[in-house]
Design a protein around this motif. Sequence first.
Motif, PDB file in Angstrom:
ATOM      1  N   ALA A  60      -5.385 -14.194  16.712  1.00 27.99           N
ATOM      2  CA  ALA A  60      -5.655 -14.306  15.272  1.00 27.99           C
ATOM      3  C   ALA A  60      -5.338 -15.721  14.790  1.00 27.99           C
ATOM      4  N   LEU A  61      -4.248 -16.295  15.285  1.00 30.48           N
ATOM      5  CA  LEU A  61      -3.874 -17.651  14.882  1.00 30.48           C
ATOM      6  C   LEU A  61      -4.898 -18.676  15.372  1.00 30.48           C
ATOM      7  N   ALA A  62      -5.477 -18.444  16.546  1.00 31.30           N
ATOM      8  CA  ALA A  62      -6.509 -19.355  17.060  1.00 31.30           C
ATOM      9  C   ALA A  62      -7.731 -19.353  16.148  1.00 31.30           C
ATOM     10  N   ARG A  63      -8.013 -18.193  15.544  1.00 31.09           N
ATOM     11  CA  ARG A  63      -9.145 -18.097  14.617  1.00 31.09           C
ATOM     12  C   ARG A  63      -8.811 -18.699  13.253  1.00 31.09           C
ATOM     13  N   GLU A  64      -7.513 -18.675  12.902  1.00 33.46           N
ATOM     14  CA  GLU A  64      -7.058 -19.210  11.605  1.00 33.46           C
ATOM     15  C   GLU A  64      -5.843 -20.109  11.829  1.00 33.46           C
ATOM     16  N   PRO A  65      -6.027 -21.278  12.443  1.00 35.82           N
ATOM     17  CA  PRO A  65      -4.896 -22.115  12.840  1.00 35.82           C
ATOM     18  C   PRO A  65      -3.984 -22.565  11.699  1.00 35.82           C
ATOM     19  N   GLY A  66      -4.452 -22.567  10.476  1.00 37.17           N
ATOM     20  CA  GLY A  66      -3.607 -23.010   9.370  1.00 37.17           C
ATOM     21  C   GLY A  66      -2.843 -21.886   8.697  1.00 37.17           C
ATOM     22  N   ASN A  67      -2.954 -20.672   9.221  1.00 43.26           N
ATOM     23  CA  ASN A  67      -2.348 -19.514   8.581  1.00 43.26           C
ATOM     24  C   ASN A  67      -0.854 -19.437   8.924  1.00 43.26           C
ATOM     25  N   ALA A  68      -0.017 -19.787   7.950  1.00 40.95           N
ATOM     26  CA  ALA A  68       1.432 -19.817   8.172  1.00 40.95           C
ATOM     27  C   ALA A  68       1.996 -18.429   8.456  1.00 40.95           C
ATOM     28  N   ALA A  69       1.428 -17.405   7.840  1.00 44.08           N
ATOM     29  CA  ALA A  69       1.916 -16.038   8.078  1.00 44.08           C
ATOM     30  C   ALA A  69       1.687 -15.634   9.539  1.00 44.08           C
ATOM     31  N   LEU A  70       0.504 -15.955  10.069  1.00 44.06           N
ATOM     32  CA  LEU A  70       0.222 -15.643  11.472  1.00 44.06           C
ATOM     33  C   LEU A  70       1.111 -16.452  12.407  1.00 44.06           C
ATOM     34  N   ALA A  71       1.331 -17.727  12.085  1.00 44.94           N
ATOM     35  CA  ALA A  71       2.221 -18.557  12.903  1.00 44.94           C
ATOM     36  C   ALA A  71       3.625 -17.962  12.923  1.00 44.94           C
ATOM     37  N   GLY A  72       4.076 -17.476  11.781  1.00 45.78           N
ATOM     38  CA  GLY A  72       5.384 -16.824  11.709  1.00 45.78           C
ATOM     39  C   GLY A  72       5.435 -15.557  12.540  1.00 45.78           C
ATOM     40  N   MET A  73       4.333 -14.799  12.549  1.00 50.69           N
ATOM     41  CA  MET A  73       4.275 -13.572  13.357  1.00 50.69           C
ATOM     42  C   MET A  73       4.374 -13.886  14.841  1.00 50.69           C
ATOM     43  N   VAL A  74       3.682 -14.935  15.269  1.00 45.89           N
ATOM     44  CA  VAL A  74       3.738 -15.323  16.684  1.00 45.89           C
ATOM     45  C   VAL A  74       5.178 -15.663  17.057  1.00 45.89           C
ATOM     46  N   LEU A  75       5.834 -16.477  16.252  1.00 49.09           N
ATOM     47  CA  LEU A  75       7.216 -16.855  16.556  1.00 49.09           C
ATOM     48  C   LEU A  75       8.147 -15.648  16.519  1.00 49.09           C
ATOM     49  N   ALA A  76       7.919 -14.743  15.584  1.00 55.99           N
ATOM     50  CA  ALA A  76       8.757 -13.540  15.500  1.00 55.99           C
ATOM     51  C   ALA A  76       8.609 -12.683  16.753  1.00 55.99           C
ATOM     52  N   ARG A  77       7.387 -12.587  17.288  1.00 52.03           N
ATOM     53  CA  ARG A  77       7.188 -11.791  18.510  1.00 52.03           C
ATOM     54  C   ARG A  77       7.862 -12.459  19.710  1.00 52.03           C
ATOM     55  N   TYR A  78       7.788 -13.805  19.775  1.00 51.69           N
ATOM     56  CA  TYR A  78       8.488 -14.506  20.858  1.00 51.69           C
ATOM     57  C   TYR A  78       9.992 -14.313  20.736  1.00 51.69           C
ATOM     58  N   GLU A  79      10.486 -14.347  19.516  1.00 55.49           N
ATOM     59  CA  GLU A  79      11.913 -14.137  19.295  1.00 55.49           C
ATOM     60  C   GLU A  79      12.310 -12.725  19.730  1.00 55.49           C
ATOM     61  N   GLN A  80      11.451 -11.756  19.426  1.00 53.61           N
ATOM     62  CA  GLN A  80      11.685 -10.368  19.831  1.00 53.61           C
ATOM     63  C   GLN A  80      11.729 -10.262  21.358  1.00 53.61           C
ATOM     64  N   ARG A  81      10.810 -10.945  22.019  1.00 55.05           N
ATOM     65  CA  ARG A  81      10.755 -10.920  23.482  1.00 55.05           C
ATOM     66  C   ARG A  81      12.013 -11.560  24.077  1.00 55.05           C
ATOM     67  N   LEU A  82      12.427 -12.675  23.500  1.00 56.96           N
ATOM     68  CA  LEU A  82      13.621 -13.371  23.967  1.00 56.96           C
ATOM     69  C   LEU A  82      14.850 -12.483  23.805  1.00 56.96           C
ATOM     70  N   GLU A  83      14.975 -11.838  22.670  1.00 51.91           N
ATOM     71  CA  GLU A  83      16.127 -10.962  22.420  1.00 51.91           C
ATOM     72  C   GLU A  83      16.141  -9.783  23.396  1.00 51.91           C
ATOM     73  N   LEU A  84      14.981  -9.197  23.655  1.00 52.00           N
ATOM     74  CA  LEU A  84      14.903  -8.082  24.605  1.00 52.00           C
ATOM     75  C   LEU A  84      15.352  -8.528  25.999  1.00 52.00           C
ATOM     76  N   LEU A  85      14.880  -9.695  26.435  1.00 48.72           N
ATOM     77  CA  LEU A  85      15.274 -10.201  27.752  1.00 48.72           C
ATOM     78  C   LEU A  85      16.765 -10.539  27.798  1.00 48.72           C
ATOM     79  N   ARG A  86      17.284 -11.106  26.711  1.00 51.53           N
ATOM     80  CA  ARG A  86      18.728 -11.397  26.666  1.00 51.53           C
ATOM     81  C   ARG A  86      19.540 -10.120  26.792  1.00 51.53           C
TER      82      ARG A  86
END
Length: 85
Positions: free
Chosen positions: A49-75
């Motif tokens: 979705a972010l690739a289709r709308e690269p300027g969308n700050a909400a989508l960029a935040g969602m991507v980072l939140a999912r990475y943070e979720q993945r990092l926390e799960l692995l930790r």
Amino acid sequence: SERARYQEATARLAMDLAENPAGLSEATREVLDRNLRVIDGAIREAEDALAREPGNAALAGMVLARYEQRLELLRRATDSGRQES
């Protein structure tokens, strides 16, 4: 970028878990793998979705939140493996 740092950190933790799986029970590994698949799917969806709308700050935040979720799960899995062994 922040995304690259998350990717690097999660890759390192995933590699550590793959190299030292003995600390986690089979049930814990199954739950971890299932949850990682769900999170990875959410990451792919948000990144597409972010690739289709690269300027969308909400989508960029969602991507980072999912990475943070993945990092926390692995930790947590790494910490759990140390406690289980």
